[in-house]
Scaffold this active site. Structure first.
Site: not given
Ligand code: NAD
Length: 292
Positions: A120, A141, A153, A191
């Site tokens: 993000s 994204h 995006e 964002n």
């Molecule tokens: P989250 O914390 O729910 O999930 C992240 C996952 O990554 C966890 O399950 C963790 O165990 C795993 N992880 C960590 N290190 C790892 C590795 N080395 N290998 C494999 N898995 C690993 O986070 P999220 O909210 O799903 O966000 C994930 C991505 O998506 C981020 O980059 C975030 O910026 C982006 N994002 C989030 C949102 C939102 O609203 N939450 C929206 C758009 C984009």
């Protein structure tokens, strides 16, 4: 290259499971990987339940759900990523975590595989430089929750080649999403606009212009927003909201993006919104109660 059939997803959190859901339902084979085996098991249950909800609402058929689930494999390492046409990285939003993922992932991939990141806020150009293929690297994204939100995006890094962009755009369309191109500047488009509005709502609360309820009601009825900004902040997570504001503040070096001290205070308290049962509202009872 335009026909991406087998997708690897890294990270089985909120976003990774949504992306897996959407890809599998669109007929693609998916390998979903996470370091945490427990998270992986839970993610399959979530995907199953969310597909079930779509069946119950008459959006998809039972056999579509079964076929989608049959296309998903899970893994705790990247050994099964060798024949993936594209990997979508959705691991924790920390640059060192993502760099570590790419370091382990790249030697496993076929040379023409594309890598997309769902970050993000981290620079696509900088993440691309942590791989052996910046030309085949792109920002893709998805919005949260990925199965419900129709926007994706697409962000080119400085080296992203045109074929990579076209293939990713075609994939987004195949997933039923509407792609929008954004340049690689802090927080991209959604964002960049949404979070300063939420931060301003927190300032409005901080300065006593309105209560939590007044601010949310005003924006719902006065601007026709489906959710008030403070309710939305709780949904996004106040830590996430703060970190996007910090990225904007530091990345654009403009004081208009300074995070509201009240937002910082909520995060310091561990009141992060829905995920911790308390933020601008308290969710521990039957109905959310404003905390100010
Ligand atoms: P989250 O914390 O729910 O999930 C992240 C996952 O990554 C966890 O399950 C963790 O165990 C795993 N992880 C960590 N290190 C790892 C590795 N080395 N290998 C494999 N898995 C690993 O986070 P999220 O909210 O799903 O966000 C994930 C991505 O998506 C981020 O980059 C975030 O910026 C982006 N994002 C989030 C949102 C939102 O609203 N939450 C929206 C758009 C984009």
């Amino acid at each position: 290259m335009s026909d991406l059939r087998r997708i690897g997803v890294v990270g089985a959190g909120q976003m990774g499971r949504g992306i897996t859901h959407v890809c599998a339902l669109a007929g693609l084979d998916v390998v979903l990987a996470d370091v945490n085996a427990e998270v992986l098991a839970r993610s399959l249950e979530t995907i199953d339940a969310n597909l079930g909800r779509q069946v119950a609402r008459g959006r998809i058929r039972e056999q579509d759900k079964d076929a989608a689930l049959a296309r998903i494999a899970t893994a705790t390492d990247f050994a099964r990523f060798a024949d993936c046409d594209m990997v979508i990285e959705a691991a924790t939003e920390k640059e060192d975590v993502k760099r570590g993922v790419f370091k382990q992932l790249v030697p496993r991939l076929k040379p023409d595989a594309l890598i997309a990141t769902n970050t993000s806020s981290i620079s696509i150009t900088r993440l691309a430089s942590a791989t052996d293929r910046p030309g085949k690297f792109i920002g893709m994204h998805f919005m949260n929750p990925a199965p419900a939100m129709s926007l994706v995006e697409l962000i080119r890094g400085i080296a992203t080649d045109e074929d990579t962009f076209t293939a990713t755009r075609d994939l987004a369309v195949k997933l039923g999403k509407t792609p929008v191109a954004a340049e690689d500047y802090p927080a991209f488009i959604v964002n960049r606009i949404l979070l300063p509005m939420i931060n301003e709502a927190v300032y409005t609360l901080y300065e006593g212009v309105g209560t939590v309820e007044a601010i949310d009601t005003a924006m719902k009825l006065g601007a026709n927003h489906p959710m008030g900004p403070l309710e939305l902040a709780d949904f996004i997570g106040l830590d996430t909201a703060l970190s996007v504001m910090q990225v904007l503040y530091e990345g654009l070096a403009d004081s208009k993006y300074r995070p509201c001290p009240l937002l910082v205070k909520y995060v310091e308290a561990g009141w992060l919104g829905r995920k911790t049962d308390r933020g601008f509202y308290d969710y521990r009872g039957d109905t959310p109660v404003p905390t100010r």
